[in-house]
Enzyme design. Structure first.
Site, PDB file in Angstrom:
ATOM      1  N   ASP A  36       0.836  -1.198   0.000  1.00 34.82           N
ATOM      2  CA  ASP A  36       0.000   0.000   0.000  1.00 34.82           C
ATOM      3  C   ASP A  36       0.873   1.250   0.000  1.00 34.82           C
ATOM      4  OD1 ASP A  36      -2.767  -0.728   0.000  1.00 34.82           O
ATOM      5  OD2 ASP A  36      -2.476  -1.591   1.992  1.00 34.82           O
ATOM      6  N   HIS A  65      -0.765  -1.132  -4.644  1.00 37.67           N
ATOM      7  CA  HIS A  65      -1.940  -0.261  -4.590  1.00 37.67           C
ATOM      8  C   HIS A  65      -1.441   1.165  -4.409  1.00 37.67           C
ATOM      9  CE1 HIS A  65      -5.814   0.988  -2.198  1.00 37.67           C
ATOM     10  NE2 HIS A  65      -5.726   1.595  -3.366  1.00 37.67           N
ATOM     11  N   GLY A 144      -6.364   5.018   3.360  1.00 36.66           N
ATOM     12  CA  GLY A 144      -5.440   5.801   4.175  1.00 36.66           C
ATOM     13  C   GLY A 144      -4.976   5.074   5.421  1.00 36.66           C
ATOM     14  N   PHE A 145      -5.841   4.224   5.971  1.00 38.43           N
ATOM     15  CA  PHE A 145      -5.503   3.575   7.243  1.00 38.43           C
ATOM     16  C   PHE A 145      -6.051   2.158   7.275  1.00 38.43           C
ATOM     17  CE2 PHE A 145      -5.780   8.109   7.792  1.00 38.43           C
ATOM     18  CZ  PHE A 145      -4.601   8.400   8.471  1.00 38.43           C
ATOM     19  N   GLY A 147      -7.475  -1.082   9.641  1.00 37.30           N
ATOM     20  CA  GLY A 147      -8.250  -1.203  10.879  1.00 37.30           C
ATOM     21  C   GLY A 147      -9.572  -0.440  10.891  1.00 37.30           C
ATOM     22  N   ASP A 173     -11.091  -4.201  -0.696  1.00 36.20           N
ATOM     23  CA  ASP A 173     -10.026  -3.862   0.258  1.00 36.20           C
ATOM     24  C   ASP A 173     -10.558  -2.908   1.314  1.00 36.20           C
ATOM     25  OD1 ASP A 173      -7.669  -3.076   1.487  1.00 36.20           O
ATOM     26  OD2 ASP A 173      -6.823  -2.115  -0.281  1.00 36.20           O
ATOM     27  N   GLY A 174     -10.402  -3.308   2.573  1.00 33.71           N
ATOM     28  CA  GLY A 174     -10.774  -2.435   3.683  1.00 33.71           C
ATOM     29  C   GLY A 174     -11.822  -3.081   4.575  1.00 33.71           C
ATOM     30  N   GLY A 175     -11.444  -3.342   5.827  1.00 30.27           N
ATOM     31  CA  GLY A 175     -12.406  -3.896   6.782  1.00 30.27           C
ATOM     32  C   GLY A 175     -12.813  -5.319   6.480  1.00 30.27           C
TER      33      GLY A 175
HETATM   34  C1  DX5 Z   1      -6.602   1.275   3.051  1.00 27.58           C
HETATM   35  C2  DX5 Z   1      -5.605   0.274   2.503  1.00 27.58           C
HETATM   36  C3  DX5 Z   1      -5.957  -1.098   2.895  1.00 27.58           C
HETATM   37  C4  DX5 Z   1      -5.928  -1.271   4.349  1.00 27.58           C
HETATM   38  C5  DX5 Z   1      -6.753  -2.421   4.735  1.00 27.58           C
HETATM   39  O1  DX5 Z   1      -6.032   2.475   3.187  1.00 27.58           O
HETATM   40  O2  DX5 Z   1      -5.619   0.337   1.143  1.00 27.58           O
HETATM   41  O3  DX5 Z   1      -5.162  -2.076   2.280  1.00 27.58           O
HETATM   42  O4  DX5 Z   1      -4.644  -1.400   4.802  1.00 27.58           O
HETATM   43  O5  DX5 Z   1      -6.619  -2.601   6.085  1.00 27.58           O
HETATM   44  P1  DX5 Z   1      -7.643  -3.477   6.906  1.00 27.58           P
HETATM   45  O6  DX5 Z   1      -7.673  -4.814   6.275  1.00 27.58           O
HETATM   46  O7  DX5 Z   1      -7.054  -3.464   8.266  1.00 27.58           O
HETATM   47  O8  DX5 Z   1      -8.934  -2.759   6.797  1.00 27.58           O
END
Ligand code: DX5
Length: 214
Positions: A36, A65, A144-145, A147, A173-175
């Site tokens: 990322d 990404h 961006g983050f 979790g 991707d995400g959560g």
């Molecule tokens: C979002 C990133 C994701 C993120 C997913 O900014 O592109 O790849 O790290 O993290 P989790 O799986 O913890 O939601």
């Protein structure tokens, strides 16, 4: 539809970067490995560039990404580390000719090209290049983050895409965890990215398997 095979893509964003090689060795049962890349401009966070994976030993294909405002300028460094897939954001590059140029560059560098859309971006925003890309990434959090909580509304976009594009690689991707993964698959996603769910688990192999069989 090609959903019978689900690819699991851990993201190194939430692993212990001081022990990157060891961390990556624990997820060898996955399919791809996501890097990322954040520039502190397109997203309100900074992460890393190609240097962090330069000496990494893994059989998993590197999936980049790019959460950056100027993806074209960042491609070369990832070709140099053998990236197999590179995804840029539709919101960062809105002009069709610019998108086509980036896709052509990615292919020339030997990688597959992907385009990503944020939770608030409709799938119509990528109509112009959908026939040219190898992958569409439907973000299920605001990038961006790691979790953050999964945004279920994006599943409708995945359903709509899958209906029209039975063979497309649709990445989410995400959560993503064992529960949300089920919804993603049902909607038609066939490539699931997870950072915290996998790297916070004691048993990473079991976490990967839980996503695969969700
Ligand atoms: C979002 C990133 C994701 C993120 C997913 O900014 O592109 O790849 O790290 O993290 P989790 O799986 O913890 O939601």
């Amino acid at each position: 539809m090609s959903s019978s095979k689900i690819l699991i893509t851990p993201s190194i964003l939430s692993c212990n970067l001081t022990r990157l090689q060891e961390e990556v060795d624990t997820i060898s049962s996955a399919d791809w490995l996501q890097v990322d890349v954040m520039d502190g401009h397109f997203v309100p966070n900074l992460s890393f560039g190609a240097a962090v994976v330069k000496n990494l030993k893994t059989k998993l294909p590197l999936d980049i990404h790019l959460m950056v405002s100027n993806p074209l300028e960042r491609l070369k460094e990832f070709f140099a580390v053998g990236a197999k897939h590179i995804t840029f954001h539709a919101e960062a590059v809105t002009d069709t000719a610019d998108r086509e140029e980036i896709i052509a560059h990615i292919r020339k560098g030997g990688a597959g090209a992907g385009i990503a859309i944020n939770p608030g971006t409709p799938i119509s925003a990528i109509d112009d290049v959908i026939g040219d890309v190898d992958l569409v990434l439907v973000m299920s959090v605001h990038p961006g983050f790691s979790g953050q909580s999964f945004i279920p509304e994006v599943l409708e976009k995945v359903k709509a895409l899958r209906k029209v594009h039975p063979e497309l690689m649709i990445q989410m991707d995400g959560g993503i965890d064992a529960l949300t993964a089920k919804d993603c698959k049902r909607a038609g996603a066939n490539n699931l990215v997870a950072a915290s769910y996998i790297f916070n688990a004691q048993d990473r192999k079991a976490a990967i398997e839980a996503l695969r069989s969700a």
